[in-house]
Design a protein around this motif. Structure first.
Motif, PDB file in Angstrom:
ATOM      1  N   SER A  69       0.811  -1.218   0.000  1.00 32.12           N
ATOM      2  CA  SER A  69       0.000   0.000   0.000  1.00 32.12           C
ATOM      3  C   SER A  69       0.844   1.268   0.000  1.00 32.12           C
ATOM      4  O   SER A  69       0.335   2.351  -0.269  1.00 32.12           O
ATOM      5  CB  SER A  69      -0.918   0.017   1.228  1.00 32.12           C
ATOM      6  OG  SER A  69      -0.166   0.196   2.413  1.00 32.12           O
ATOM      7  N   LEU A 119      -1.063   7.465   7.204  1.00 33.95           N
ATOM      8  CA  LEU A 119      -2.408   7.236   7.725  1.00 33.95           C
ATOM      9  C   LEU A 119      -2.343   7.351   9.244  1.00 33.95           C
ATOM     10  O   LEU A 119      -1.599   6.625   9.903  1.00 33.95           O
ATOM     11  CB  LEU A 119      -2.925   5.851   7.318  1.00 33.95           C
ATOM     12  CG  LEU A 119      -4.399   5.548   7.652  1.00 33.95           C
ATOM     13  CD1 LEU A 119      -4.983   4.551   6.661  1.00 33.95           C
ATOM     14  CD2 LEU A 119      -4.556   4.990   9.073  1.00 33.95           C
ATOM     15  N   THR A 125       1.827   2.831   2.458  1.00 37.47           N
ATOM     16  CA  THR A 125       1.209   3.706   3.447  1.00 37.47           C
ATOM     17  C   THR A 125       1.758   3.391   4.834  1.00 37.47           C
ATOM     18  O   THR A 125       1.822   2.231   5.243  1.00 37.47           O
ATOM     19  CB  THR A 125      -0.323   3.535   3.457  1.00 37.47           C
ATOM     20  OG1 THR A 125      -0.823   3.839   2.154  1.00 37.47           O
ATOM     21  CG2 THR A 125      -0.972   4.472   4.464  1.00 37.47           C
ATOM     22  N   ARG A 145       2.526   7.463   1.723  1.00 37.53           N
ATOM     23  CA  ARG A 145       1.428   8.188   2.345  1.00 37.53           C
ATOM     24  C   ARG A 145       1.441   7.933   3.855  1.00 37.53           C
ATOM     25  O   ARG A 145       1.988   6.936   4.322  1.00 37.53           O
ATOM     26  CB  ARG A 145       0.089   7.739   1.761  1.00 37.53           C
ATOM     27  CG  ARG A 145      -0.044   7.964   0.276  1.00 37.53           C
ATOM     28  CD  ARG A 145      -1.383   7.464  -0.244  1.00 37.53           C
ATOM     29  NE  ARG A 145      -1.525   6.019  -0.078  1.00 37.53           N
ATOM     30  CZ  ARG A 145      -2.590   5.338  -0.493  1.00 37.53           C
ATOM     31  NH1 ARG A 145      -3.592   5.967  -1.079  1.00 37.53           N
ATOM     32  NH2 ARG A 145      -2.661   4.023  -0.325  1.00 37.53           N
ATOM     33  N   GLU A 175      -4.591  -1.456   4.238  1.00 42.34           N
ATOM     34  CA  GLU A 175      -4.520   0.013   4.299  1.00 42.34           C
ATOM     35  C   GLU A 175      -3.141   0.516   4.693  1.00 42.34           C
ATOM     36  O   GLU A 175      -2.787   1.661   4.384  1.00 42.34           O
ATOM     37  CB  GLU A 175      -5.579   0.532   5.267  1.00 42.34           C
ATOM     38  CG  GLU A 175      -7.005   0.225   4.838  1.00 42.34           C
ATOM     39  CD  GLU A 175      -8.020   0.798   5.808  1.00 42.34           C
ATOM     40  OE1 GLU A 175      -8.095   2.039   5.916  1.00 42.34           O
ATOM     41  OE2 GLU A 175      -8.727   0.021   6.464  1.00 42.34           O
ATOM     42  N   ILE A 176      -2.368  -0.282   5.407  1.00 41.91           N
ATOM     43  CA  ILE A 176      -1.011   0.107   5.798  1.00 41.91           C
ATOM     44  C   ILE A 176      -0.090  -1.094   5.620  1.00 41.91           C
ATOM     45  O   ILE A 176      -0.535  -2.246   5.634  1.00 41.91           O
ATOM     46  CB  ILE A 176      -0.922   0.592   7.263  1.00 41.91           C
ATOM     47  CG1 ILE A 176      -1.373  -0.515   8.224  1.00 41.91           C
ATOM     48  CG2 ILE A 176      -1.727   1.866   7.475  1.00 41.91           C
ATOM     49  CD1 ILE A 176      -1.151  -0.171   9.685  1.00 41.91           C
TER      50      ILE A 176
END
Length: 339
Positions: free
Chosen positions: A62, A100, A64, A98, A122-123
């Motif tokens: 990701s 989060l 992230t 990114r 997501e991460i």
């Protein structure tokens, strides 16, 4: 609408090859610091943003970074972590990463949150903050094969080098002892009696900052001393502790473990019999600047850069040490600057 800048544009502006730009973005640890700085400056100037979507497809990650946002508690010194998160976000973008931010009330809830974010794709890596002795998060992340870097040492059990923790675990921290050592050396110019106002013993960060004062004063690590004062991290507690101590003994300066404690000591001195007392804080917050107090600057922007360097190394081709101590800077302010 103008054409978006490309890797070639960045390479031209920085005076390097296209491969060097790619290395700075993807494997910065193999590029010299001066070259990295030139490439990052060109990226910022041109507004270049790597294609994170293409990178995620290529790596199946990701790209992230997850980081815990502490509950809002007010106070004076909390701005340091805010600056760090802002710097981390600002410096992650040119690398195609990114940030989060997630919330959790304790370590157990944080680990549950990390597990859900990881399972949801997501991460894929974590920055730990607020490390402490017995912290279960590092072991859990290692067991679940989640790359992470800690902002703060592990602060293991007392003993030589124990605070450095597992040599294979990555962390970046500010050298607190170096900061208070510089502050104490500066304060000694005012006279020989330099007190230290710190937190109760047992805090890794607090004990480290006390160590710098002791070294500059020529005191043994555990030697009791009447110039070592204690207060919890609140202005009112610090003011009360300083008022009691100043009523009992004469000192030339006070070095403090935080700007919160420094404000309390400043209030005690300026509203008592010591209006000219030199007070030095730690964190270099806007409050210290407004009051004209000298303070130790932690340089969270440099911490963020080092954290990202270790995170992207990912344990595979890292060429440097896994532990980075950032040298802080003493910001000296003239005590009469507000008069």
């Amino acid at each position: 609408m103008g054409k978006s800048p490309t890797v070639e544009d960045v390479a031209r502006a920085a005076g390097v090859s296209r491969q060097t730009v790619s290395n700075v973005i993807n494997t910065p640890e193999i590029v010299r610091e001066a070259t990295r700085d030139r490439v990052h400056a060109a990226i910022t100037q041109l507004g270049y943003a790597p294609s994170m979507a293409a990178r995620r497809l290529r790596t199946q990650r990701s790209a992230t970074i997850g980081i815990h946002l502490d509950p809002y508690a007010g106070g004076i010194s909390g701005s340091v972590l805010d600056r760090f998160i802002h710097a981390l976000t600002d410096r992650a973008t040119p690398r195609g990463l990114r940030i989060l931010v997630y919330a959790a009330s304790d370590a157990e809830e944080e680990l549950r949150r990390i597990r859900l974010l990881r399972e949801g794709g997501e991460i894929d890596r974590i920055v730990l903050t607020g490390t402490y002795a017995g912290d279960p998060r590092a072991d859990w992340l290692a067991e679940h094969d989640i790359p992470f870097v800690a902002f703060g040492r592990p602060w293991g059990e007392p003993g030589a080098g124990a605070e450095m923790g597992n040599p294979g675990r990555a962390w970046v921290d500010v050298d607190g002892a170096a900061g208070t050592r510089a502050a104490t050396t500066h304060a000694l110019a005012e006279g020989a009696r330099v007190a230290f106002l710190g937190w109760p013993a047992g805090s890794g960060t607090g004990d480290d900052r006390e160590r710098g004062w002791r070294e500059a004063m020529g005191l043994r690590p555990d030697e009791p001393n009447e110039l070592r004062w204690t207060a919890v991290d609140s202005v009112s507690a610090a003011r009360a502790a300083a008022e009691r101590a100043l009523a009992e003994r004469d000192v030339d300066a006070v070095v403090c473990a935080s700007d919160t404690l420094a404000v309390g000591a400043h209030l005690a001195a300026s509203h008592g019999l010591h209006p000219d007392l030199l007070v030095v804080g730690f964190d270099n917050t806007p409050v210290a600047e407004a009051l004209g107090l000298s303070s130790v600057e932690q340089r969270p922007e440099r911490v963020a850069e080092a954290v990202l360097d270790l995170l992207v190394a990912d344990g595979e081709s890292h060429l440097g040490a896994w532990h980075r101590l950032i040298e802080p800077e003493l910001v000296v302010r003239a005590r009469d600057q507000l008069s």
